[in-house]
Design a protein around this motif. Structure first.
Motif, short mmCIF file in Angstrom:
data_model
loop_
_atom_site.label_atom_id
_atom_site.label_comp_id
_atom_site.label_asym_id
_atom_site.label_seq_id
_atom_site.Cartn_x
_atom_site.Cartn_y
_atom_site.Cartn_z
N VAL A 208 0.20 -11.97 -11.09
CA VAL A 208 1.08 -10.85 -11.49
C VAL A 208 0.64 -9.45 -11.84
N ARG A 209 -0.53 -9.34 -12.32
CA ARG A 209 -1.22 -8.06 -12.65
C ARG A 209 -1.52 -7.55 -11.18
N LEU A 210 -1.91 -8.32 -10.27
CA LEU A 210 -2.08 -7.66 -9.15
C LEU A 210 -0.78 -6.97 -8.54
N ALA A 211 0.06 -7.89 -8.28
CA ALA A 211 1.54 -7.45 -7.94
C ALA A 211 2.05 -6.23 -8.55
N GLN A 212 1.84 -6.16 -9.88
CA GLN A 212 2.47 -5.07 -10.62
C GLN A 212 1.68 -3.74 -10.21
N GLY A 213 0.25 -3.90 -10.38
CA GLY A 213 -0.50 -2.84 -10.10
C GLY A 213 -0.26 -2.28 -8.51
N LEU A 214 -0.19 -3.32 -7.65
CA LEU A 214 -0.03 -2.91 -6.37
C LEU A 214 1.43 -2.26 -6.20
N TRP A 215 2.48 -2.67 -6.76
CA TRP A 215 3.62 -2.05 -6.79
C TRP A 215 3.45 -0.75 -7.21
N LEU A 216 2.93 -0.21 -8.41
CA LEU A 216 2.63 1.26 -8.66
C LEU A 216 1.92 2.04 -7.79
N LEU A 217 0.79 1.17 -7.26
CA LEU A 217 -0.05 1.89 -6.13
C LEU A 217 0.76 2.41 -4.99
N SER A 218 1.47 1.37 -4.59
CA SER A 218 2.32 1.75 -3.19
C SER A 218 3.21 2.68 -3.52
N TRP A 219 3.79 2.98 -4.58
CA TRP A 219 4.75 4.20 -5.00
C TRP A 219 3.99 5.50 -4.80
N ALA A 220 2.59 5.45 -5.62
CA ALA A 220 1.90 6.74 -5.67
C ALA A 220 1.53 7.05 -4.16
N VAL A 221 1.08 5.93 -3.47
CA VAL A 221 0.59 6.32 -2.11
C VAL A 221 1.78 6.67 -1.04
N MET A 222 2.90 6.22 -1.39
CA MET A 222 4.24 6.63 -0.59
C MET A 222 4.27 8.12 -0.82
N PHE A 223 4.09 8.64 -2.05
CA PHE A 223 4.17 10.07 -2.41
C PHE A 223 2.85 10.71 -1.66
N SER A 224 1.69 10.28 -1.43
CA SER A 224 0.74 11.03 -0.78
C SER A 224 1.01 10.81 0.69
N GLY A 225 1.77 9.92 1.34
CA GLY A 225 2.41 9.96 2.51
C GLY A 225 3.29 11.08 2.95
N LEU A 226 4.18 11.38 1.96
CA LEU A 226 4.96 12.72 2.00
C LEU A 226 4.38 13.79 1.98
N SER B 148 -6.71 1.02 0.48
CA SER B 148 -6.92 0.14 -0.65
C SER B 148 -5.45 -0.76 -0.90
N VAL B 149 -4.31 -0.14 -0.72
CA VAL B 149 -3.11 -0.75 -0.82
C VAL B 149 -3.07 -1.76 0.44
N LEU B 150 -3.46 -1.58 1.49
CA LEU B 150 -3.53 -2.66 2.55
C LEU B 150 -4.62 -4.04 1.94
#
Lengths: 345, 351
Positions: B14-32, B278-280
């Motif tokens: 559960v913690r991995l899923a939650q942390g990854l969700w936040l991380l993927s949003w952050a990395v999405m902004f860096s993709g932007l 790291s996201v992947l």
């Protein structure tokens, strides 16, 4: 006969409060925007302050900054009231403060309209300031060795290149002043001596402009000297040649630059005023709806909301009567005081 | 022997899923961020495209734009997958899509590295392109009446004014070209005729520079003509006068400007690459950990997450086997069809 009466049930009240809370947040952002615009305009004025007279007035940007901060504060406070309005216990705290707060909102809206008016009118004093300032700056163009004025040449050159302009009203202004310093004039040359002696004030005037007046879009290399002498340059007619140097005067260019900025800011302030009036009206409805519950104990009861309790005319006569009563009581106190003094003496 | 095995309890998953969700949003902004960097770089290169000879360098911003968009999409999907981990049925939908998703993502992420390497490798190419472009620009400065080159003068003037530079390497480059169009030269004037005749190519060369070389910071009005002649101007020494014209060459000014842009984008792209990797990797762990959960009732079991099911060498062998099978399957089909055709022919000839 109340003005614009509307019946409210619980659902409607909740929707009104939520919508108004959202609008208050938009209004806070709008206030921050007005503050930012005031700051931006102040910085732009400062950038060219060397070209302006000593009468330069920063009244409008200062007013914008103050109004922006006030707007943020008032709207944040209004948002808090909205947030509390759905809970009758919390709302009771604000009951006494509502009337003065609404009156101050009205005063603030009037201030906003005044600010917008000032924005549109600032063009005129700006024009006079720039006319004086540019004339003096051009006189000091050559004084690159005088402390305090040594950067005037660079400032003017960069300004003429940036705003694509030449001289105060047009390029002929450069013909009337000496813009070459005496240090760089060869006084042993006959031509120089003749020119100076033929001038009343002993100034070295030329038919020439500085290089910063040159237009890069001209198809031929820039002609800066002997501008009015057609025979001095091959295939040149100074009446038809309009791409050689900038034709526009710097006063016009700067006034239209700042004027455009002021127009945009003025329109923005008007839009913010409209938003502020809307939230004030909304808050009045919330206030009256929460105060006129049919059954004070039951939160789901119906209530009514309005803008003014009586019609406009009656409210006006009420205010006049109250003002007279206050003045009357003051006069009575004064007379009583005088009477007491008279009896004592 | 799985690669980098980790035990996952329910809480950890559960913690991995939650942390990854936040991380993927952050990395999405860096993709932007990568996308906008690519757009900015491209506009800057296009603005000065008239003084560049080749467009090889444009591959860097193009790559950045494509990769920025793709990584935004990848991270959105990763976020979606994380949200679905709580529902085993919905997570099962993704089962078949994982392998292609990971291959595409790895490809896209490696493009980031390629872009960074190219931004350093193509710098000499850019320098050369600018040198040739500027030389041509100065040569064609006078051709304001030739279609296709009529804006060269305006371009070079604006460039010199904006970057505060003069000429290609320095202001002497202007002494070697004729930058005044012959239309504005009075050939009835003996002085001009002499000058043109004394030149081998019949060009009118002068000791002068255009007005755009003038430095506004100079204390005296700009001296544009007879620059090397000390006696032509009072109180003037050509060797010691440094403020009169811009001393920097436009080649140097442009090169340092673009080097700055490219060098600053390099570390940014590298950090986005590491974040994306790291996201992947976390997503791979989540996928393998969730594959151990069979159904909704037994969600609290402990599972094992790994990067590769077998070791690196064995996975490689397996991939080769699969490829061979696919190829030989095709080959076998061809052989079968050939056999059928010959049978058919034999039958036809028999009848």
């Amino acid at each position: 006969m109340a003005l614009f009466k509307i019946k409210f049930d619980l659902q409607k009240r909740v929707k009104l409060a939520q919508g108004l809370w959202l609008m208050y947040w938009f209004a806070v952002i709008a206030g921050a925007l007005v503050f930012a615009m005031g700051l931006f305009f102040k910085i732009e004025l400062r950038k060219n302050s060397e070209l302006m007279d000593s009468n330069e007035s920063h009244f409008v940007p200062n007013l914008l900054i103050i109004v922006g901060l006030l707007a943020c504060g008032i709207n944040a406070f209004g948002g808090k009231i909205c947030y509390d309005s759905l809970d009758t216990a919390k709302f009771a705290r604000w009951k006494t403060a509502m009337k003065p707060f609404l009156i101050s909102c009205l005063a603030f809206n009037a201030l906003l309209i005044l600010t917008a008016l000032f924005c549109f009118m600032m063009r005129i004093p700006l024009m006079f300031t720039l006319a004086e300032g540019l004339k003096n700056s051009m006189k000091f163009y050559k004084d690159t060795d005088t402390p305090g004025r040594c950067y005037m040449k660079r400032t003017l050159d960069q300004m003429q290149m940036e705003f694509k302009c030449c001289g105060n009203n047009n390029y002929k202004d450069w013909f009337e002043i000496q813009w070459v310093s005496n240090r760089y004039l060869d006084f042993s040359a006959k031509e120089v001596k003749d020119r100076i002696s033929s001038n009343v004030d002993g100034k070295y005037l030329m038919d020439a402009v500085p290089f910063s007046c040159c237009n890069p879009s001209s198809p031929r290399p820039c002609i800066q000297a002997q501008l009015t002498n057609n025979s001095a340059h091959y295939s040149y007619d100074h009446y038809t040649e309009d791409l050689n140097i900038w034709k526009r005067g710097c006063r016009d260019a700067l006034v239209s630059y700042y004027g455009g900025m002021l127009n945009t800011i003025g329109i923005l302030v008007i839009l913010v005023t409209v938003l502020e009036v809307a939230v004030t009206v909304g808050l009045q409805y919330v206030n009256t709806a929460m105060s006129t519950l049919v059954n004070p104990e039951d939160p789901e009861s119906e209530s009514e909301g309005w803008i003014l309790e009586k019609t406009v005319k009656e409210t006006f006569t009420d205010i006049m009567a109250k003002a007279k009563a206050m003045r009357g009581s003051q006069v009575e106190d004064g007379e009583g005081g005088e009477g007491a003094v008279a009896t004592v003496s | 022997m799985a690669l980098l095995k980790i035990k996952f309890s329910f809480q950890r998953r559960v913690r991995l899923a939650q942390g990854l969700w936040l991380l993927s949003w952050a990395v999405m902004f860096s993709g932007l961020l990568v996308f906008s960097m690519g757009v900015f770089l491209k506009t800057e290169l296009l603005r000065r495209s008239e003084v560049m000879h080749t467009t090889d360098i444009h591959v860097v911003p193009n790559l950045l734009i494509v990769v920025g968009l793709a990584s935004m999409g990848i991270n959105l999907c990763a976020g979606r997958i994380c949200q679905d981990t709580m529902d085993v049925a919905r997570f099962a939908r993704w089962k078949n899509h994982f392998i292609p998703f990971f291959t595409v993502s790895l490809l896209v992420t490696s493009m980031l590295l390629v872009a960074m390497v190219l931004s350093y490798a193509l710098q000499p190419n850019l320098e050369e392109s600018l040198k040739i472009g500027l030389k041509n620009g100065i040569r064609f400065y006078k051709d304001t009446d030739t279609p296709g080159r009529c804006f060269q003068k305006q371009t070079i003037d604006r460039l010199q004014l904006e970057f505060k530079c003069c000429g290609n390497n320095n202001f002497r480059d202007w002494f070697e070209v004729q930058w005044i169009n012959s239309r504005y030269l009075d050939f009835s004037n003996p002085e001009i005729r002499d000058r043109v005749r004394s030149n081998v190519d019949g060009r009118y060369l002068m000791d002068a520079v255009p007005f755009s070389c003038c430095n506004p910071g100079s204390p005296r009005p700009c001296i544009q003509e007879n620059i090397r002649d000390n006696s032509a101007h009072i109180n003037y020494d050509y060797q010691s006068e440094t403020l009169n014209l811009f001393s920097q060459g436009c080649h140097q000014a442009l090169v340092s400007y673009y080097m700055g842009l490219l060098n600053n984008s390099g570390p940014a792209v590298l950090s986005v690459f590491m974040a994306q990797m790291s996201v992947l990797l976390s997503l791979r762990y989540l996928q393998t950990a969730m594959s151990g959960v069979k159904d909704q009732e037994n969600m609290e079991v402990e599972t094992i997450g790994y990067l590769l099911e077998k070791g690196v060498k064995e996975t490689f062998e397996e991939m080769k086997e699969n490829l061979k099978k696919i190829l030989s399957l095709n080959g076998g089909q061809v052989a079968d069809e050939a056999a059928e055709a010959t049978e058919g022919d034999a039958k036809a000839s028999a009848s």
